[in-house]
Write a protein that holds these residues in place. Structure first.
Motif, PDB file in Angstrom:
ATOM      1  N   CYS A   1     -36.911   6.448 -16.940  1.00 13.71           N
ATOM      2  CA  CYS A   1     -36.507   7.839 -16.700  1.00 13.71           C
ATOM      3  C   CYS A   1     -36.618   8.587 -18.021  1.00 13.71           C
ATOM      4  CB  CYS A   1     -35.074   7.859 -16.174  1.00 13.71           C
ATOM      5  SG  CYS A   1     -34.492   9.509 -15.788  1.00 13.71           S
TER       6      CYS A   1
ATOM      7  N   LYS B   1     -35.073  15.936 -21.290  1.00 17.13           N
ATOM      8  CA  LYS B   1     -34.512  15.680 -19.963  1.00 17.13           C
ATOM      9  C   LYS B   1     -33.737  16.896 -19.462  1.00 17.13           C
ATOM     10  CE  LYS B   1     -34.842  12.527 -17.977  1.00 17.13           C
ATOM     11  NZ  LYS B   1     -35.987  12.264 -17.075  1.00 17.13           N
TER      12      LYS B   1
ATOM     13  N   HIS C   1     -37.096   9.617  -7.573  1.00 19.62           N
ATOM     14  CA  HIS C   1     -36.226  10.794  -7.466  1.00 19.62           C
ATOM     15  C   HIS C   1     -36.075  11.283  -6.030  1.00 19.62           C
ATOM     16  CE1 HIS C   1     -37.342  10.717 -11.774  1.00 19.62           C
ATOM     17  NE2 HIS C   1     -36.042  10.954 -11.888  1.00 19.62           N
TER      18      HIS C   1
ATOM     19  N   ASP D   1     -30.312   8.035 -14.745  1.00 23.99           N
ATOM     20  CA  ASP D   1     -30.802   7.417 -13.502  1.00 23.99           C
ATOM     21  C   ASP D   1     -30.658   5.897 -13.466  1.00 23.99           C
ATOM     22  OD1 ASP D   1     -31.318   9.834 -12.407  1.00 23.99           O
ATOM     23  OD2 ASP D   1     -33.502   9.724 -12.533  1.00 23.99           O
TER      24      ASP D   1
ATOM     25  N   GLU E   1     -39.642   4.771 -11.473  1.00 21.43           N
ATOM     26  CA  GLU E   1     -39.030   4.496 -12.778  1.00 21.43           C
ATOM     27  C   GLU E   1     -38.717   3.013 -12.969  1.00 21.43           C
ATOM     28  OE1 GLU E   1     -37.088   8.888 -13.631  1.00 21.43           O
ATOM     29  OE2 GLU E   1     -35.746   7.254 -13.083  1.00 21.43           O
TER      30      GLU E   1
HETATM   31 MN    MN Z   1     -35.122   9.942 -13.588  1.00 21.11          MN
END
Ligand code: MN
Ligand code: PEP
Length: 358
Positions: free
Chosen positions: A124, A153, A294, A331, A320
């Protein structure tokens, strides 16, 4: 001929007269449009339209109501005007109407959109060199070329890990060079796009920024493939128009990525809109990927949704992978660890082999 037939015959000829008249009208509008173009005037003139509608209403003896007459004529005006609009207003540059053949994007030899399956795997977020290279090693071992990892992010909470920024991009570049991989990472600031070109092979525009028009324009100004994710609540048409922002500035190397949309359903993090894949493939010439991480937010759904993505015609799958998801800075609930990644790849390989035989 009975009375009914006679009336129907008259109706048919009135229809033909109307048809001839609306087309004659359109031709006049076209000629006026050409003169306006020469004089640099706008084609749509609301004052003139109001004037025409007023004249029509003044002459209206029924049985149609004035408002109905206005409505009918407004539609005729609109249709004539649309006839005048430039081609790009009618057919978007990303549309199949404009370019029937598939766009194939060459990313260090990986030809996304060529009809084969392409994968994007990685953590991630880039957390450290060690963490990123551990995933790169696994990705390389499975013959995958595209490595992802977030350096910037966009987090829901400002107190959550925001990514390593430029340092993250530097780590990705170092890992890409060491393992001969191509790297994909998200950029959130238009001012960073040009700098990112030096580090990345693909610039990702994330779901939260799908309608950040300044970012889209900046992405359109560089010569670098763009992976554009669908917005959290974006319709397919909004998604396509976001891609149009990029291509309209000259960059047609765009991969669309369906990553789930927000619905009332709580069993998954988002709802994977799987039918968006064939719709996007039909309506645009761009490659389409599916982000199974996601869209689902659930490890147990990564494999079935990846199979669905491939079955429905996606050009690739994103997911991921983290060496130790339990301690991931973002995540952590849905990233695969490396053994799980290996079984995911094995299962997908046998699924595609079975599908190819049947
Ligand atoms: Mn992610
Ligand atoms: C990501 O891919 O790192 C990401 C944040 O995804 P999305 O923008 O689709 O939420």
């Amino acid at each position: 001929m009975n009375e009914m037939e006679q009336l129907r015959n008259q109706l048919d000829s009135v229809n033909l007269e109307l048809l001839e008249l609306v087309n004659r009208r359109a031709e006049l509008v076209r000629q006026i449009g050409e003169i306006k173009d020469k004089q640099g005037m706008k084609r749509y003139d609301p004052v003139r339209e109001r004037d025409m509608l007023n004249k029509l209403v003044q002459h209206n003896d029924g049985p149609f109501e004035d408002s109905t007459v206005e409505h009918i004529f407004k539609e005729i005006f609109k249709a004539s005007l649309e006839l005048q609009e430039d081609d790009h207003r009618k057919a978007l540059l990303v549309s199949r109407k404009k370019k029937p053949e598939d766009t194939v994007i060459d990313i260090k030899g990986e030809k996304v959109g060529d009809g084969n399956t392409h994968f994007v795997f990685g953590p991630c977020a880039v957390e450290s060199y060690e963490q990123t290279s551990a995933v790169a090693e696994a990705v390389k071992r499975r013959g995958v070329k595209l490595l992802r990892g977030g350096a910037f992010k966009p987090r829901t909470s400002p107190y959550d890990f925001q990514g390593l920024g430029i340092e993250g991009l530097q780590i990705l570049k170092r890992v890409a060079d060491e393992y001969d991989l191509a790297v994909v990472s998200e950029i959130v600031n238009p001012a960073h796009i040009e700098k990112a070109v030096d580090y990345l092979d693909v610039i990702q525009i994330g779901a939260r920024n799908m309608q950040n028009f300044e970012l889209l324009k900046a992405a359109g100004d560089v010569n670098k493939p763009i992976l554009l994710k669908r917005g959290l609540s974006a319709t397919i048409s909004e998604f396509i128009n976001a891609a149009e922002y990029i291509i309209s500035r000259g960059n047609g190397n765009i991969i669309l990525c369906e990553r789930g949309i927000r619905t009332y359903e709580k069993a998954t993090r988002n709802t994977l809109d799987i039918s968006a894949v064939p719709i996007l493939k039909q309506e645009t010439h761009l490659p389409v990927m599916v982000d199974v991480t996601h869209s689902t937010g659930r490890r147990d759904l990564l494999l079935p949704t990846a199979k669905a993505a491939l079955a429905i015609g996606a050009d690739g799958v994103m997911a991921e992978v983290h060496p130790d998801p339990a301690v991931a800075l973002s995540d952590s609930a849905q990233q695969m660890d490396i053994p799980m990644f290996d079984s995911f790849m094995d299962a997908l390989a046998s699924y595609t082999a079975t599908a190819a035989r049947s």
